[in-house]
Design an enzyme around this catalytic site. Structure first.
Site, short mmCIF file in Angstrom:
data_model
loop_
_atom_site.label_atom_id
_atom_site.label_comp_id
_atom_site.label_asym_id
_atom_site.label_seq_id
_atom_site.Cartn_x
_atom_site.Cartn_y
_atom_site.Cartn_z
N TRP A 93 11.54 -10.96 2.60
CA TRP A 93 11.43 -9.51 2.75
C TRP A 93 12.56 -8.81 2.01
O TRP A 93 13.50 -8.34 2.63
CB TRP A 93 11.43 -9.13 4.23
N HIS B 99 8.04 -4.83 7.26
CA HIS B 99 6.77 -5.20 7.90
C HIS B 99 6.63 -4.40 9.19
O HIS B 99 7.56 -3.71 9.60
CB HIS B 99 6.68 -6.72 8.16
N ARG C 180 8.73 -2.89 0.33
CA ARG C 180 9.42 -4.10 -0.15
C ARG C 180 10.01 -3.85 -1.52
O ARG C 180 9.35 -3.29 -2.40
CB ARG C 180 8.46 -5.28 -0.20
N GLN D 13 0.36 -2.04 6.51
CA GLN D 13 0.01 -3.22 7.30
C GLN D 13 -0.63 -2.78 8.61
O GLN D 13 -0.48 -1.63 9.03
CB GLN D 13 1.27 -4.03 7.65
N VAL E 17 6.80 -16.39 15.27
CA VAL E 17 5.64 -16.96 15.98
C VAL E 17 5.76 -18.48 15.99
O VAL E 17 6.35 -19.08 15.10
CB VAL E 17 4.30 -16.56 15.32
N ALA F 181 0.28 -12.62 18.04
CA ALA F 181 0.53 -11.48 17.15
C ALA F 181 -0.16 -11.78 15.83
O ALA F 181 -0.36 -12.94 15.47
CB ALA F 181 2.02 -11.29 16.93
N1 PHE Z 1 5.01 -9.63 9.55
C1 PHE Z 1 4.39 -10.65 8.77
C2 PHE Z 1 4.45 -10.26 7.30
O1 PHE Z 1 4.82 -9.19 6.99
C3 PHE Z 1 2.96 -10.88 9.18
C4 PHE Z 1 2.82 -11.45 10.55
C5 PHE Z 1 2.65 -10.59 11.64
C6 PHE Z 1 2.85 -12.82 10.77
C7 PHE Z 1 2.51 -11.10 12.90
C8 PHE Z 1 2.70 -13.32 12.04
C9 PHE Z 1 2.53 -12.50 13.11
O2 PHE Z 1 4.12 -11.04 6.45
#
Ligand code: PHE
Length: 358
Positions: free
Chosen positions: A150, A186, A212, A226, A269, A326
């Site tokens: 990121w 994100h 980004r 997103q 996660v 998530a």
């Molecule tokens: N936040 C992650 C991304 O930007 C995506 C994601 C969200 C992955 C929730 C897992 C659970 O790539």
């Protein structure tokens, strides 16, 4: 004499249509009504007539004079009043330009509707976050290699020492990197904010802009959207996640679509996974696979997984009593698939030829 008068009147009516400007109008006046004009000449002749004829012809003469004068007045009025631009209430007007929703808003509204029907509440997070919520609370510490994923737009950088001093003063934020602000990379930090203030069970989606710091190309933009999902509580397991995604994409693309889950890594996660949706282009073909899904029959969409115990700990929830999933997906990506758009930069290009197609 009567004939002369009639001749004059005839001429007046013949030429009246040709009078279009001040000059020809003046010529008209001089010719017919002037001191040496045709009427004046006739008036001279009138004087030499005997009384009875004078009376009879005088009457005709005055009628004709009045008529010519009124023609003159009318022509004069027309010249003076003729507006430069004619306006008619019956003339069809110009249609005003009416705007419409962008493809992103259209898709977002649709997504919100579908998720609402699936029991998800829509939450809006903030586009400016601090380091703690964007990274630390999500198990992405400063030295974690995952932070490389990121690349970030930092705001108002403060010197390290200043940040340290302030953190020491405030007990609440001790050891929390809350002083450095950034444009969220994100929508996942909104998970943390929501978990801090709400007790499970709940199911929410968080759509919004993310940023980004990276070079743009056909599939990368520095600003895009997103849609994050978070479900905590009884039944919020991977089977439900798969069902929810399957239902969402089937409704979104109006086709019965399957979802494929693949193991992947995201620090917040565990287990982490990526999900693919059945290719909407070769779905009903006997032999699956096309150029768009690169012969695989599936298209990559986003990341997901079960919320990591670290995240529960960050927000003070007991990870032995709470669980949930998530997921996150790129809104532009699912719109690009729908319309076969091959360049993400078109969304912000301000090109009417693109935008007017929706
Ligand atoms: N936040 C992650 C991304 O930007 C995506 C994601 C969200 C992955 C929730 C897992 C659970 O790539």
């Amino acid at each position: 004499m009567n004939e002369t008068l009639e001749g004059i009147l005839k001429e007046v009516h013949q030429i009246r249509d040709q009078i279009k400007d001040v000059e020809t109008l003046e010529n008209f006046r001089v010719k017919f009504l002037g001191r040496k004009g045709l009427l004046a000449n006739l008036a001279d002749e009138l004087k030499s007539l005997d009384d009875e004829k004078k009376k009879k012809f005088g009457y005709q003469f005055n009628l004709a004079k009045k008529e010519i004068e009124s023609v003159y007045e009318e022509l004069k009025q027309n010249l003076v009043q003729e507006p430069k631009v004619r306006f008619s209430f019956r003339h069809p007007g110009q249609k005003p330009l009416v705007g419409h929703l962008s493809p992103i808003s259209l898709a977002l509204n649709q997504a919100i509707k579908i998720f609402t029907n699936l029991g998800f509440k829509t939450i809006l997070g903030s586009e400016i976050e601090n380091e703690y919520y964007n990274f630390d609370a999500l198990n992405i510490p400063a030295d974690h290699p995952a932070r490389d994923l990121w690349d970030t737009f930092w705001l108002d950088q403060k010197k390290e020492e200043e940040v340290d001093k302030k953190n020491q003063r405030s007990k609440k934020n001790k050891n929390k990197n809350t002083d450095r602000y950034l444009l969220r990379t994100h929508t996942s930090p909104s998970q943390v904010h929501y978990l801090e203030k709400n007790f499970p069970p709940f199911r929410i989606i968080i759509p919004g802009k993310v940023f980004r710091y990276e070079a743009t190309d056909k599939t990368h933009e520095f600003e895009f959207h997103q849609l994050e999902g978070l479900a905590i509580g009884a039944g919020a397991n991977l089977a439900e996640l798969k069902g929810v995604l399957e239902k969402f994409f089937s409704e979104f693309y109006k086709k019965n679509l399957k979802i494929r889950l693949r193991p992947a890594y995201f620090p917040f996660v565990e287990p982490g996974l990526e999900f693919d949706v059945e290719c909407i282009f070769c779905l009903n073909q006997k032999k699956k696979g096309c150029a768009i899904c690169k012969q695989s029959g599936f298209i990559e969409i986003g990341g997901a997984g079960m919320v990591h115990p670290f995240v529960f700990k960050s927000v003070g929830l007991d990870s032995s009593k709470n669980y949930g999933y998530a997921f996150g997906l790129g809104l532009e990506r699912i719109i690009m698939i729908r319309y076969k758009i091959n360049d993400i930069r078109l969304f912000h290009s301000n090109d009417k030829r693109f935008i007017e197609q929706f």
